[in-house]
Design an enzyme around this catalytic site. Structure first.
Site, mmCIF file in Angstrom:
data_model
loop_
_atom_site.group_PDB
_atom_site.id
_atom_site.type_symbol
_atom_site.label_atom_id
_atom_site.label_comp_id
_atom_site.label_asym_id
_atom_site.label_seq_id
_atom_site.Cartn_x
_atom_site.Cartn_y
_atom_site.Cartn_z
ATOM 1 C CD GLU A 183 45.107 45.079 41.357
ATOM 2 O OE1 GLU A 183 45.561 43.954 41.638
ATOM 3 O OE2 GLU A 183 44.657 45.383 40.245
ATOM 4 N NE ARG A 233 49.779 41.605 36.295
ATOM 5 C CZ ARG A 233 48.921 40.657 35.931
ATOM 6 N NH1 ARG A 233 47.707 40.998 35.524
ATOM 7 N NH2 ARG A 233 49.255 39.378 35.985
ATOM 8 C CG HIS A 287 41.913 41.581 39.698
ATOM 9 N ND1 HIS A 287 42.820 41.239 38.724
ATOM 10 C CD2 HIS A 287 42.552 42.434 40.532
ATOM 11 C CE1 HIS A 287 43.962 41.855 38.962
ATOM 12 N NE2 HIS A 287 43.826 42.592 40.043
#
Length: 339
Positions: free
Chosen positions: A278, A249, A297
């Site tokens: 993000e 994270r 990601h």
């Protein structure tokens, strides 16, 4: 002599978009799944589920990314529910205290999701030890080949893992191919468990940061405990030429401090698959720093990789239908400590 009655299939609801359903199962996999459970509700919209006339029959809820939190209000509309099967990784945004109070079985496909993450970290470790990212940028800037001096090479290097959960364990297994000395810091894991995995436990995070050519972050984001865990002070301990990889994270790292340290020390490199915000704000230096790479990601399951999660879910549904315990059930404590 009469044959035994065929066991009744568990009644299920699926909260999946058509695209996600296809990614996870495909036509063949979905046909198999609907042979294991009786699909009474299939809708990507949670509101439609909660108003559906057959919602009170639902015993198994199949979810994935984008599913709503299972609050007491939601669960009250599903009185027969006994299991939640999550075709994704972390269940932290899905599961609330009400789920544990109802003593529901919660299954996560994190083990299948974690395999590509581990492969990504392994690949980035190889690239880091080859100095590939920096060389690519230097070549593009100079239109010339830089010397090979100072590149450590992939064998026999020291790699550090911040936390030793499922992904980190998979990474450690892969790093054996490189004869790496793998070190890990994890205050929640018994040191004997790490040693059994061939990993050297490190008592202080500062020692881990200072002693590894590559450091990979696997710490879950726990409010009030792990936010900003990787501070500027710790980042400045990284040895010359080190690479930091984060697939956990973004907020686990003090991002403002990371930007400062990367600016101060061009010898360091950061590969960030996650960021605190993000995407980062348009003005973020992370977009332009020559020693930072953002991959957005891609480490987790994408494309055809998602079928592995679908296969895991199908296997768990078969076990639930047979009255067996699932292999990938998650406890309340585990859910709290996972990324």
């Amino acid at each position: 002599m009469s044959s035994a009655a065929t066991p009744r299939r568990p009644r299920a609801a699926a909260l999946l978009t058509p695209a996600l359903r296809d990614d996870l199962f495909g036509g063949v996999g979905w046909k198999e799944l609907t042979g294991v459970v009786e699909m009474v509700v299939e809708d990507a919209d949670a509101g439609a589920l909660l108003s559906h006339p057959r919602r009170r029959l639902v015993e198994v809820l199949i979810t994935s990314w984008g599913a709503p939190a299972l609050t007491a209000e939601v669960l009250d509309a599903l009185p027969a529910l006994r299991a939640v099967v999550h075709a994704a990784g972390s269940v932290r945004k899905l599961v609330t205290d009400a789920v544990w109070e109802r003593d529901l079985v919660v299954v996560s496909a994190a083990d299948a999701n974690n395999e590509p993450v581990a492969e990504y970290v392994y690949a980035q470790t190889v690239l880091a030890l080859k100095d590939a990212h920096r060389r690519a940028r230097d070549i593009a800037a100079a239109r010339a080949l830089p010397p090979l001096d100072g590149i450590p090479g992939i064998y026999g290097q020291t790699v550090g893992l911040v936390s030793f959960g499922s992904v980190a364990r998979k990474v450690a297994t892969r790093l054996r191919r490189l004869d790496a000395e793998v070190r890990a810091w994890d205050p929640y894991q018994d040191a004997a468990l790490l040693r059994e995995a061939g990993v050297t436990p490190v008592g202080a995070l500062a020692d881990l940061m200072a002693g590894c050519r590559v450091v990979s972050v696997h710490t879950p984001l726990i409010t009030g405990r792990t936010e900003g865990l990787i501070s500027g002070e710790l980042l400045r301990l990284l040895p010359r030429g080190a690479t930091l990889v984060n697939t956990a994270r973004g907020a686990v790292i003090d991002e403002a401090a990371l930007i400062d340290v990367l600016t101060e020390r061009p010898d360091l490199f950061a590969v960030l698959d996650v960021t605190a915000e993000e995407p980062p704000p348009p003005t973020s230096p992370l977009y332009t720093l020559p020693n930072a790479v953002l991959t957005g990601h891609v480490a987790g399951t994408v494309g055809g990789e998602r079928r592995a999660m679908g296969r895991l879910v199908l296997g768990e549904l078969r076990r639930l239908a047979a009255g067996s315990a699932p292999l990938h059930a998650v406890s309340a404590q585990e859910a709290h400590l996972r990324a």
